[in-house]
Design an enzyme around this catalytic site. Structure first.
Site, PDB file in Angstrom:
ATOM      1  N   ASP A  77       0.851  -1.186   0.000  1.00 29.01           N
ATOM      2  CA  ASP A  77       0.000   0.000   0.000  1.00 29.01           C
ATOM      3  C   ASP A  77       0.889   1.239   0.000  1.00 29.01           C
ATOM      4  OD1 ASP A  77      -2.983   0.772   0.344  1.00 29.01           O
ATOM      5  OD2 ASP A  77      -1.879   2.164   1.616  1.00 29.01           O
ATOM      6  N   THR A  78       0.456   2.248  -0.734  1.00 29.57           N
ATOM      7  CA  THR A  78       1.223   3.501  -0.843  1.00 29.57           C
ATOM      8  C   THR A  78       0.320   4.697  -0.534  1.00 29.57           C
ATOM      9  OG1 THR A  78       2.621   2.549  -2.579  1.00 29.57           O
ATOM     10  CG2 THR A  78       2.603   4.950  -2.413  1.00 29.57           C
TER      11      THR A  78
END
Length: 194
Positions: A77-78
């Site tokens: 996840d970013t």
């Protein structure tokens, strides 16, 4: 190299992101894609990298009890972190404009967390990159949103596109991390598993 060491394992990439899939190809790793629809909701008290750590693990936990002993699941996840708030993917052109405008002539942080899950263990690693934008005109921001439609990107921009070439004046840390995967760290961690 690593591909040879991992040949007894199956790497499962649980990401629909074309950029992350391309990174695994470019790292010369064999992998398969398995996707699950996860509602990406996190506790409001979480800050910065705590958010991406939580979401990467949340995505991995959806596969609990489904992994064979020779499988390594990779989720990630970013987020863009700016002015003490998380900038996720914009839901509209207006929101995209507001996000980019707020980052004009400032430095923000990009956090990516990666969870590696096997049938017996789970580990999360993360990375942070500082990105500085020049002073951006409304015209340039509107042009980018209209022509590149960055609605699938955290913080409403892709560093690997026209916008990144035009707007980014400084990158401190991993460039690939800004695109959604700290490739050197991922490669290094996979090397320790075998």
């Amino acid at each position: 190299m690593l591909k040879e060491k991992l040949k007894k394992y199956t790497i499962i990439l649980a990401s629909g992101s074309p950029r992350r899939q391309q990174f695994f190809k470019d790292l010369d790793l064999d992998f398969e894609i398995r996707l699950k629809d996860i509602e990406e909701i996190y506790p409001q008290e979480l800050q910065a990298v705590e958010i991406t750590d939580y979401l990467a693990e949340l995505k991995a936990n959806a596969f609990e009890g489904e992994l064979n002993p020779n499988e390594i699941l990779v989720t990630s996840d970013t987020i863009v972190w700016h002015q003490n708030r998380a900038l996720g993917k914009p839901k509209s052109a207006t929101e995209a404009f507001e996000m980019i405008k707020s980052m004009s002539n400032t430095t923000h942080e990009v956090f990516t967390s990666v969870c590696f899950k096997t049938s017996s263990a789970s580990t999360v690693i993360n990375d942070v990159t500082k990105v500085t934008f020049k002073d951006l005109s409304d015209e340039a921001i509107l042009y980018y949103i209209e022509n590149y439609k960055p609605y699938d990107k955290a913080g409403a921009y892709g560093i690997q596109e026209w916008f990144g070439f035009m707007a980014v004046t400084k990158v401190e840390g991993s460039y690939t991390n800004v695109m959604g995967l700290p490739t050197a760290k991922v490669y290094e961690y996979l090397s320790t598993l075998v």
